[in-house]
Design a protein around this motif. Structure first.
Motif, PDB file in Angstrom:
ATOM      1  N   THR A  55       0.843  -1.197   0.000  1.00 38.67           N
ATOM      2  CA  THR A  55       0.000   0.000   0.000  1.00 38.67           C
ATOM      3  C   THR A  55       0.876   1.242   0.000  1.00 38.67           C
ATOM      4  N   LYS A  57       0.799   5.459   1.524  1.00 35.45           N
ATOM      5  CA  LYS A  57       0.162   6.569   2.226  1.00 35.45           C
ATOM      6  C   LYS A  57       1.093   7.773   2.200  1.00 35.45           C
ATOM      7  N   ASP A  59       1.253   9.970   4.344  1.00 36.14           N
ATOM      8  CA  ASP A  59       1.776  10.156   5.700  1.00 36.14           C
ATOM      9  C   ASP A  59       3.137   9.494   5.888  1.00 36.14           C
ATOM     10  N   TYR A 154      -4.576  15.005   8.043  1.00 34.12           N
ATOM     11  CA  TYR A 154      -3.772  14.625   6.883  1.00 34.12           C
ATOM     12  C   TYR A 154      -3.504  15.838   6.004  1.00 34.12           C
ATOM     13  N   GLU A 156      -2.384  16.163   1.851  1.00 35.43           N
ATOM     14  CA  GLU A 156      -2.179  15.358   0.655  1.00 35.43           C
ATOM     15  C   GLU A 156      -2.109  16.229  -0.602  1.00 35.43           C
ATOM     16  N   PHE A 344      -4.094   3.944  -4.293  1.00 35.56           N
ATOM     17  CA  PHE A 344      -3.934   4.421  -2.919  1.00 35.56           C
ATOM     18  C   PHE A 344      -5.002   5.462  -2.597  1.00 35.56           C
ATOM     19  N   SER A 345      -5.150   5.757  -1.330  1.00 33.92           N
ATOM     20  CA  SER A 345      -6.318   6.484  -0.842  1.00 33.92           C
ATOM     21  C   SER A 345      -6.248   7.990  -1.067  1.00 33.92           C
TER      22      SER A 345
END
Length: 500
Positions: A55, A57, A59, A154, A156, A344-345
């Motif tokens: 995965t 992220k 972060d 977050y 992004e 990915f998110s």
């Protein structure tokens, strides 16, 4: 220069971690200005993390990588703030947190530009319910300050387009408006002269229609819109065997490279994918010798929220987040179908899904459809979220084999038989983009839409049920229940058993 940046970043981390309070005010001195990484370098870091962990992220990367992605993505930074992902009645504290973030960005950007900037220059979008904002920033110091702000969940680079810099084909069940030559062996004709896809019998859907057609249930569809050229998904949607229902079409996708643009390009499909998903869910049981949908008695609320199936652009992410929020606020919508996603998110979509979930919606998402080159990615976002039901497609061969372009994995909940084992081109049959046409549609996309239709059949049979009761019935009617397969979840749903 990069070594100097990382040295300063290390000092910053040590400084920030020593503070329990006022981290926003005392985050660090201005970092040395450096050149951003190229998109190829950013993607290399993303790919390495996916290969190592399965995965990715934002972060998990340092501020230099994040800033580089921002600079290569129209300088758009999405900021999720406050401890909760959404607020229907935003508190004064939440408003103050948001305003402090905007003020901080304005101050730092003004210093960088050596001239005063205003909130209007920095604030691109402010969601009314979801706790996030989009900022236009160019300073890495803004990113550093926000990453160590305890009120920020977050940050992004929502304008960064991963696939624009990868030599990878998008989903084979993506944009295509050309009708296929459908084998007559892949459908049968039922009254009053409608085509029934061969895949439906694999789930006992025709038998389930004796008990439920989805009547009275509204399904929300978030995709590329619905074709203006197909009257069975327009003026003739409410007709004959499929009378007493409605279809509504909305657009939340802005087709512009300009982040501040807010004018959508309307509700109509220009890709073809959304039309085929709408047809699979709810195409009317017609007398034109054209394919019928799984829940031909249900209502449909369709959104054009994205240009294609891959949520890789700023306006696509924002459009999907808005569509989710609007569907969440409708009491009549029970099921939301999403045959779209990314490897990915995206925080603003994740937050909106959590909001829709809090409203009792059953959110069904595609586990992933790609070329054989990219199906290593596993279950994609948002199907990877616990708030969604993840679906993939399998063949009609013996045992369980994922379709040629379908993803599998531990997060899959259900499977749909949608591809002939001996011919990957012969998939589910559905209504076409243009009038009086039929076609094939495959991948986890059609598996998701099929499952959304089955969920509508169950809910129509038990209109007082909760989401959990419907989901439990889906599980209990699936082929692996009471066990769960490591790659295919509960397995294939028997629609007849599900409505009894």
């Amino acid at each position: 220069m990069k070594k100097l940046f990382f040295l300063l970043a290390t000092i910053l981390i040590a400084f920030s971690c020593s503070k329990d309070d006022n981290r926003q005010q005392d985050y660090a001195p201005e970092l040395t200005k450096v050149e951003p990484l190229t998109p190829a370098e950013v993607n290399s870091i993303i790919n390495k993390q996916i290969e190592e962990t399965g995965t990715f992220k934002w972060d998990d990367v340092d501020s230099y990588v994040l800033w580089s992605a921002v600079m290569n993505g129209n300088s758009i930074l999405t900021v999720g703030y406050d401890s909760k992902p959404f607020s229907e009645n935003r508190s004064q504290k939440s408003i103050e947190i948001k305003n402090d973030i905007i003020s901080l960005a304005v101050d730092i950007e003004s210093d960088l530009a050596e001239k005063a900037k205003s909130a209007k220059d920095v604030l691109v979008y402010d969601s009314e319910i979801i706790n996030y904002i989009d900022l236009h920033v160019t300073s890495i110091d803004v990113i550093e300050a926000l990453r160590y702000n305890p009120d920020v969940r977050y940050v992004e680079p929502s304008g960064y387009e991963y696939f624009a810099h990868e030599n990878i084909e998008k989903s084979s069940s993506g944009c295509n408006t050309t009708p296929a030559n459908v084998y007559t062996a892949d459908y049968v004709t039922i009254a009053p002269n409608a085509q029934l896809s061969w895949t439906y019998a694999k789930h006992n859907i025709p038998q389930a229609w004796s008990y439920s057609t989805g009547s009275g249930i509204t399904v929300g569809l978030i995709d590329t819109g619905v074709s203006a050229e197909q009257s069975l998904l327009g003026s003739n949607f409410n007709n004959g065997y499929s009378s007493g229902r409605f279809i509504q079409k909305y657009g939340t996708y802005v087709n512009s490279i300009w982040p501040w643009s807010t004018s959508t390009d309307g509700p109509h499909d220009k890709c073809g994918h959304g039309t085929l998903m709408a047809a699979t869910i709810a195409s009317p049981r017609n007398n034109r010798n054209l394919p019928v949908g799984v829940a031909y008695g249900c209502n449909l609320v369709a959104y054009r929220a994205t240009s294609d199936v891959v949520l890789d652009g700023y306006h696509e992410k924002r459009g999907v987040s808005i569509a989710l929020t609007q569907l969440a606020n409708r009491s009549d919508v029970k099921v939301i179908s999403m045959s779209i996603g990314h490897i990915f998110s995206a925080g603003n979509i994740s937050d909106a899904i959590k909001y829709a979930y809090s409203k009792g919606k059953l959110i069904i998402a595609a586990g992933g459809t790609s070329t054989n080159f990219t199906n290593w990615a596993g279950v994609i976002f948002p199907a990877s979220m616990s708030e969604t039901v993840a679906v993939t497609g399998i063949t009609d061969g013996s045992g369980y084999t994922e379709c040629a372009v379908c993803h599998k994995g531990s997060k899959i909940d259900f499977t749909v038989i949608m591809q002939r084992a001996g011919n990957s081109d012969r998939t589910s049959v559905c209504l076409g983009f243009f009038e009086n046409t039929n076609t094939y549609v495959g991948g986890s996309s059609v598996a998701t839409a099929t499952t959304a239709g089955i969920a509508a059949l169950i809910w129509a049979r038990h209109p007082s049920w909760t989401r959990q009761q419907v989901l439990d019935k889906m599980k209990q009617s699936a082929s692996f229940y009471p066990n769960r397969h490591s790659d295919f979840g509960w397995g294939t749903i028997n629609a007849l058993a599900a409505v009894l």
